[in-house]
Motif scaffolding. Structure first.
Motif, short mmCIF file in Angstrom:
data_model
loop_
_atom_site.label_atom_id
_atom_site.label_comp_id
_atom_site.label_asym_id
_atom_site.label_seq_id
_atom_site.Cartn_x
_atom_site.Cartn_y
_atom_site.Cartn_z
N ALA A 1 -15.30 -65.17 -30.74
CA ALA A 1 -16.06 -64.11 -30.08
C ALA A 1 -15.88 -64.22 -28.58
CB ALA A 1 -17.54 -64.19 -30.46
N GLY A 2 -14.62 -64.30 -28.15
CA GLY A 2 -14.32 -64.47 -26.73
C GLY A 2 -13.67 -63.25 -26.12
N SER A 3 -12.95 -63.48 -25.03
CA SER A 3 -12.37 -62.37 -24.27
C SER A 3 -11.26 -61.65 -25.05
CB SER A 3 -11.82 -62.89 -22.93
OG SER A 3 -10.86 -63.92 -23.16
N ASP A 4 -10.45 -62.39 -25.83
CA ASP A 4 -9.40 -61.74 -26.62
C ASP A 4 -9.99 -60.80 -27.66
OD1 ASP A 4 -7.57 -63.11 -25.16
OD2 ASP A 4 -6.77 -64.30 -26.81
N THR A 5 -11.03 -61.25 -28.34
CA THR A 5 -11.67 -60.40 -29.34
C THR A 5 -12.33 -59.20 -28.68
OG1 THR A 5 -12.11 -62.41 -30.60
CG2 THR A 5 -13.19 -60.41 -31.33
N ASP A 6 -12.94 -59.41 -27.52
CA ASP A 6 -13.52 -58.29 -26.78
C ASP A 6 -12.45 -57.24 -26.47
OD1 ASP A 6 -15.97 -59.49 -26.85
OD2 ASP A 6 -16.03 -60.03 -24.73
N ALA A 7 -11.26 -57.70 -26.06
CA ALA A 7 -10.17 -56.78 -25.73
C ALA A 7 -9.75 -55.97 -26.96
CB ALA A 7 -8.97 -57.56 -25.18
N PHE A 8 -9.62 -56.63 -28.10
CA PHE A 8 -9.25 -55.89 -29.31
C PHE A 8 -10.34 -54.89 -29.70
CE2 PHE A 8 -9.91 -55.58 -33.93
CZ PHE A 8 -8.80 -54.80 -34.24
N LEU A 9 -11.60 -55.28 -29.55
CA LEU A 9 -12.69 -54.39 -29.95
C LEU A 9 -12.79 -53.17 -29.04
CD1 LEU A 9 -15.37 -57.02 -30.94
CD2 LEU A 9 -14.03 -55.55 -32.45
N GLY B 1 -17.98 -62.18 -24.75
CA GLY B 1 -18.52 -62.34 -26.09
C GLY B 1 -19.61 -61.34 -26.42
N ALA B 2 -20.15 -60.65 -25.41
CA ALA B 2 -21.24 -59.72 -25.68
C ALA B 2 -20.80 -58.58 -26.58
CB ALA B 2 -21.79 -59.17 -24.36
N ILE B 3 -19.61 -58.01 -26.31
CA ILE B 3 -19.10 -56.93 -27.14
C ILE B 3 -18.87 -57.43 -28.56
CG2 ILE B 3 -17.17 -55.34 -27.49
CD1 ILE B 3 -16.84 -55.20 -24.48
N SER B 4 -18.37 -58.65 -28.69
CA SER B 4 -18.11 -59.22 -30.02
C SER B 4 -19.40 -59.42 -30.80
CB SER B 4 -17.36 -60.54 -29.89
OG SER B 4 -16.13 -60.36 -29.23
N HIS B 5 -20.43 -59.95 -30.16
CA HIS B 5 -21.71 -60.15 -30.85
C HIS B 5 -22.28 -58.83 -31.34
CE1 HIS B 5 -22.15 -63.98 -28.19
NE2 HIS B 5 -21.48 -64.25 -29.30
N SER C 1 -23.94 -71.08 -31.48
CA SER C 1 -24.54 -70.21 -30.46
C SER C 1 -24.17 -68.75 -30.70
CB SER C 1 -24.11 -70.64 -29.06
OG SER C 1 -22.70 -70.54 -28.91
N ASP C 2 -22.94 -68.50 -31.17
CA ASP C 2 -22.55 -67.13 -31.54
C ASP C 2 -23.40 -66.62 -32.69
OD1 ASP C 2 -20.50 -66.93 -29.64
OD2 ASP C 2 -19.10 -67.97 -30.96
N THR C 3 -23.71 -67.51 -33.64
CA THR C 3 -24.55 -67.12 -34.77
C THR C 3 -25.93 -66.69 -34.31
OG1 THR C 3 -23.40 -68.55 -36.35
CG2 THR C 3 -25.67 -67.97 -36.86
N VAL D 1 -29.29 -59.87 -32.23
CA VAL D 1 -28.89 -58.48 -32.00
C VAL D 1 -28.98 -57.68 -33.30
CG1 VAL D 1 -26.97 -57.00 -31.32
CG2 VAL D 1 -27.39 -59.12 -30.09
N MET D 2 -28.58 -58.29 -34.41
CA MET D 2 -28.54 -57.58 -35.69
C MET D 2 -29.94 -57.14 -36.12
SD MET D 2 -26.55 -58.62 -39.18
CE MET D 2 -27.67 -59.88 -39.78
N ARG D 3 -30.93 -57.97 -35.87
CA ARG D 3 -32.30 -57.61 -36.25
C ARG D 3 -32.77 -56.37 -35.48
NH1 ARG D 3 -34.88 -63.70 -36.84
NH2 ARG D 3 -35.04 -63.64 -39.13
N VAL D 4 -32.42 -56.29 -34.22
CA VAL D 4 -32.83 -55.13 -33.42
C VAL D 4 -32.04 -53.90 -33.87
CG1 VAL D 4 -32.98 -54.18 -31.10
CG2 VAL D 4 -33.40 -56.62 -31.48
#
Length: 511
Positions: A22-30, A249-253, A333-335, A341-344
Motif C-alpha cells: 500500500a505504498g507509492s507504486d500502488t497509489d500510482a496504479f490506482l 498509502g492513503a489512496i491505497s487504504h 498498520s495498513d490493516t 476507513v471501511m467502517r465509515v
C-alpha cells in the motif's frame, strides 16, 4: 457467476496488496485504475446498459408483435458500428492525454511517470468495456444472464494471471496489462451467446395485440444516462484528488476499504440487474402496475441484502482486513488504517444500493430525463464540500464520511422524484414512497441492533477467523428474526424470489 466474479475481485485486490503493498507504486496504479473504473460504470453497469436495455426490450416487443423485418438486428446495425468508432476515438484520446489526466486526478503524487504509463495501458479498456457492455445489454434484454454474469470472472482472471506472471519484471504495470487483457476476455465470453441469438431466424411470438410503437434510441437518452454515470463516478475523482495530498498509502487504504465494503452492494444489485429487463418490457407493453410492483419489491430485497452485508462489514472490519490482506507487503498498520476507513465508508452502502436500484426506474421506459443527473450533482457537491472540510482533520476517514453522506443525499432525492411520477402515463414508474420509507426504517432498525451484537461477538475470540465467523453468524441470527418481528418485507420477497426460481428450474433444465 456474479458471486464468483466478486470473489475473484477480492482475490485480485489481495494479490495487489501482497505483491505491491500500500505504498507509492500502488497509489500510482490506482490513479490509473480510475480509467477502467469510469469505463465500467459508463459502459457496463450504470451507463450504456441503462440506455440499451430499454431499446432492445422495445425491439423485442415489436418483434413479438410481428413487426416487419427484424427490429433487433436493425437496432444492432444502427448502433454498434458508430459505438465502436466513438469508443476507439476516446481510447486514443485518453492514451494521448495521460500526463494531463494524471496531473488533474492526483496533483499530489511525487512522481507521476508510473501513473502515466499505467494510464496509457489501461486506456485500451475503453473499447473493450464498451463492446462488453453492449453485448451484456443485448443478452440481458433477451433474458440471457449467464454470459453477462461471467464477464467479471474473465476480467479478474486476466488481471490476476498478469500480476503473477509479469509482476517480477514489470512491477505494478503488470496489473495495468491485466486490465487490458481482462477487457478482451470480457468480450470473448459473451460473443458466442449473442451471435447465436442474432444469427437465429426471428420468430414472432404473436401477431395479435396492441401495436408497440417504433421508437429509435434517442441521443438525449444516451446523453442523460452517460452524464449521470459520469457524475456518479466522479465521487472517485473527488476522493483521490483529496487523498493525493495525504501521506503515501492513503489512496491505497481507501481503495482496499471500498473494494471489500462494496461486495454486499454489488451482490444486492444483482437483483435489479436481472429484473431491469422485466421492468423495461412491462413499460414497453404499457403495464405500469407490474413495473411499480417489481420496483418496490426490488428496493425491499436489495436493501435487506445490503444491510446484512453492511452490518457484517462494520462489526468485523479489522478481522476481515487482517484475514484478506495482512501478508507480504501489507502490514498490521495498513490493516488498522484500512479497517477504520471501511467502517465509515460502509455507512453509505444503503445509499449506494438505493441509487443503483432507483436510477433504473427513471430510464426503464427508454426516455430521457435529467432529474437523476441533478440529484447526483447535488450528492457530488455535498461529497466535495464535506470532504474538503474534513480531510485535514480526519484524513481518509473524512473522505469516506463525505462519500457516505453525499450518496445518501442522492438516494433521498431520487426516491422523492419517483413520488411525483406520472402514474397515469404508460411510460413512467412511480412508487409509494411512504411505504418504501417505512420498509427501509424497519430494516435499518434491525441493522443497528445486529451491528452492535455482531461487533461484540467478533471482539471476543483472539483469532481473526473465529472473530469473523462469530460476528457474521451473530449479525445473521439477529438481523433476520428482527426483520420478521418488525414486519419487514425484504426477507419475504427473498423467499418469493427463491420459490419462483426453484419452480422454473425443472422447466429451464430441459428448455
Amino acid at each position: 457467476m456474479s458471486i464468483a466474479g466478486s470473489l475473484l475481485g477480492l482475490v485480485r485486490d489481495q494479490s495487489l496488496a501482497r505483491l505491491f503493498g500500500a505504498g507509492s507504486d500502488t497509489d500510482a496504479f490506482l490513479v490509473a485504475w480510475t480509467v477502467p473504473e469510469f469505463a465500467a460504470t459508463l459502459l457496463i453497469e450504470d451507463g450504456l446498459a441503462i440506455a440499451l436495455i430499454p431499446a432492445f426490450s422495445m425491439a423485442l416487443a415489436r418483434r413479438a408483435r410481428g413487426a416487419p423485418g427484424d427490429p433487433v438486428r436493425a437496432l444492432v446495425g444502427a448502433t454498434l458500428p458508430r459505438l465502436c468508432l466513438a469508443l476507439t476515438a476516446v481510447a486514443v484520446l485518453v492514451a494521448g492525454t495521460a500526463p494531463y489526466l494524471v496531473r488533474a486526478l492526483a496533483p499530489g503524487l511525487p512522481d507521476p511517470r508510473l501513473a502515466v504509463d499505467c494510464t496509457r495501458i489501461t486506456a485500451t479498456c475503453v473499447l473493450a468495456f464498451g463492446l462488453a457492455g453492449y453485448c451484456s445489454a443485448a443478452l440481458r434484454a433477451h433474458r440471457c444472464f449467464l454470459a453477462p454474469a461471467a464477464i467479471y470472472v474473465a476480467y479478474n482472471t486476466g488481471i490476476i494471471a498478469s500480476m503473477f506472471l509479469l509482476g517480477e519484471g514489470w512491477g505494478v504495470r503488470s496489473a495495468a496489462l491485466g486490465v487490458a487483457a481482462g477487457g478482451c476476455l470480457m468480450v470473448a465470453v459473451q460473443v458466442p451467446a449473442l451471435w447465436r441469438r442474432l444469427a437465429s431466424p426471428a420468430q414472432p411470438l404473436a401477431k395479435a395485440g396492441s401495436v408497440v410503437e417504433e421508437r429509435p434510441m434517442q441521443v438525449a437518452l444516451v446523453a442523460a444516462v452517460l452524464l449521470f454515470a459520469l457524475c456518479r463516478q466522479s465521487q472517485v475523482l473527488a476522493e483521490r484528488f483529496l487523498a493525493s495530498g495525504l501521506p503515501a498509502g492513503a489512496i491505497s487504504h481507501l481503495n482496499y476499504a471500498q473494494k471489500v465494503a462494496q461486495i454486499p452492494m454489488t451482490l444486492s444489485l444483482m437483483v435489479c440487474t436481472v429484473t431491469f429487463p422485466v421492468v423495461a418490457r412491462a413499460l414497453a407493453e404499457g403495464d405500469t402496475a407490474r413495473a411499480r410492483s417489481r420496483v418496490e419489491r426490488d428496493l425491499a430485497l436489495a436493501a435487506a441484502l445490503v444491510l446484512v452485508g453492511m452490518c457484517a462489514v462494520i462489526a468485523c472490519a479489522p478481522q476481515m482486513i487482517e484475514l484478506l490482506f495482512q501478508r507480504g507487503a501489507f502490514t498490521a498498520s495498513d490493516t488498522a488504517a484500512t479497517a477504520d476507513v471501511m467502517r465509515v465508508y460502509a455507512l453509505g452502502l444503503l445509499g449506494q444500493t438505493l441509487v443503483g436500484a432507483l436510477v433504473r426506474s427513471y430510464f426503464s421506459a427508454g426516455r430521457a430525463t435529467w432529474y437523476p443527473l441533478g440529484a447526483m450533482t447535488a450528492g457530488i457537491v455535498v461529497t466535495s464540500l464535506v470532504g474538503a472540510a474534513t480531510v485535514h482533520s480526519f484524513g481518509v476517514a473524512g473522505i469516506a464520511a463525505a462519500n457516505a453522506l453525499g450518496i445518501t443525499v442522492t438516494a433521498a432525492l431520487l426516491l422523492a422524484g419517483l413520488r411525483t411520477g406520472r402514474s397515469d402515463s404508460p411510460h413512467s414508474v412511480s412508487v409509494r414512497v411512504p411505504q418504501v420509507l417505512a420498509e427501509l426504517g424497519r430494516l435499518a432498525g434491525a441493522a443497528a441492533v445486529a451491528t452492535l451484537a455482531g461487533a461484540f461477538a467478533a471482539s471476543l475470540p483472539d483469532s481473526p477467523a473465529a472473530g469473523l465467523a462469530a460476528g457474521f453468524l451473530t449479525v445473521t441470527f439477529v438481523f433476520v428474526p428482527l426483520t420478521w418481528a418488525l414486519g419487514a418485507q425484504g426477507p419475504a420477497s427473498a423467499l418469493r424470489s427463491l420459490r419462483a426460481v426453484t419452480r422454473r428450474l425443472t422447466h429451464g433444465r430441459f428448455r
